[in-house]
Design a protein around this motif. Structure first.
Motif, mmCIF file in Angstrom:
data_model
loop_
_atom_site.group_PDB
_atom_site.id
_atom_site.type_symbol
_atom_site.label_atom_id
_atom_site.label_comp_id
_atom_site.label_asym_id
_atom_site.label_seq_id
_atom_site.Cartn_x
_atom_site.Cartn_y
_atom_site.Cartn_z
ATOM 1 N N UNK A 94 62.395 93.427 4.630
ATOM 2 C CA UNK A 94 63.387 94.268 5.313
ATOM 3 C C UNK A 94 63.329 95.729 4.891
ATOM 4 N N UNK A 95 62.646 96.062 3.811
ATOM 5 C CA UNK A 95 62.576 97.453 3.345
ATOM 6 C C UNK A 95 61.991 98.375 4.423
ATOM 7 N N UNK A 96 60.861 98.055 5.076
ATOM 8 C CA UNK A 96 60.350 98.974 6.113
ATOM 9 C C UNK A 96 61.316 99.149 7.278
ATOM 10 N N UNK A 97 62.045 98.109 7.622
ATOM 11 C CA UNK A 97 63.008 98.215 8.723
ATOM 12 C C UNK A 97 64.148 99.148 8.344
ATOM 13 N N UNK A 98 64.649 99.010 7.131
ATOM 14 C CA UNK A 98 65.741 99.868 6.668
ATOM 15 C C UNK A 98 65.275 101.322 6.565
ATOM 16 N N UNK A 99 64.079 101.544 6.030
ATOM 17 C CA UNK A 99 63.544 102.903 5.913
ATOM 18 C C UNK A 99 63.344 103.506 7.301
ATOM 19 N N UNK A 100 62.821 102.733 8.227
ATOM 20 C CA UNK A 100 62.641 103.226 9.598
ATOM 21 C C UNK A 100 63.958 103.579 10.254
ATOM 22 N N UNK A 101 64.980 102.762 10.047
ATOM 23 C CA UNK A 101 66.301 103.041 10.613
ATOM 24 C C UNK A 101 66.890 104.314 10.022
ATOM 25 N N UNK A 102 66.714 104.518 8.718
ATOM 26 C CA UNK A 102 67.217 105.737 8.086
ATOM 27 C C UNK A 102 66.499 106.978 8.611
ATOM 28 N N UNK A 103 65.189 106.900 8.736
ATOM 29 C CA UNK A 103 64.427 108.037 9.258
ATOM 30 C C UNK A 103 64.852 108.350 10.687
#
Length: 122
Positions: free
Chosen positions: A38-47
């Motif tokens: 889930x880390x890439x999904x969370x980072x993508x959402x933040x960006x």
């Protein structure tokens, strides 16, 4: 020359050929795996959330001023277009006036105040 016999000991992890083992995850392993996935999904959402307003207008507000004309009795957009832009095609000027003023049609009424696009205003 003497020959020594080599014996191989098998451990409890050696499996006979053709036997497949199934991977088992503990509860902690599932939590770690889910977190890592889930880390890439969370980072993508933040960006996306932080840069989502990139297309919005900046803080610089340009003052836009229009010349306004009050329609007189007997005037039409055609006569106004010929008056404000004598060298331009009246059809183009009328289309720009209708678009700028968000008119439903090219019909205007006496007393109506309409904005003239800045490229035609003098």
């Amino acid at each position: 020359m003497s020959t020594a016999a080599i014996t191989m000991s098998s451990s409890k992890f050696d499996m006979p050929a053709g036997v497949h083992t199934r991977l088992r995850l503990t509860r902690r392993g599932r939590v770690v795996l889910t977190s890592l996935a889930s880390v890439p999904i969370v980072v993508g959402a933040l960006v996306f959330a932080l840069n989502g307003g990139g297309a919005a207008a900046s803080g610089d507000h340009a003052a836009v001023h229009f010349q306004h004309v009050t329609v007189q009795s007997g005037q039409s957009l055609w006569s106004i277009a010929e008056k404000v832009a004598p060298s331009a095609d009246p059809r183009d000027v009328i289309a720009d006036i209708v678009s700028l003023n968000q008119l439903d049609s090219a019909v205007v009424s006496p007393g109506q105040r309409i904005a003239i696009p800045s490229q035609y205003a003098h």
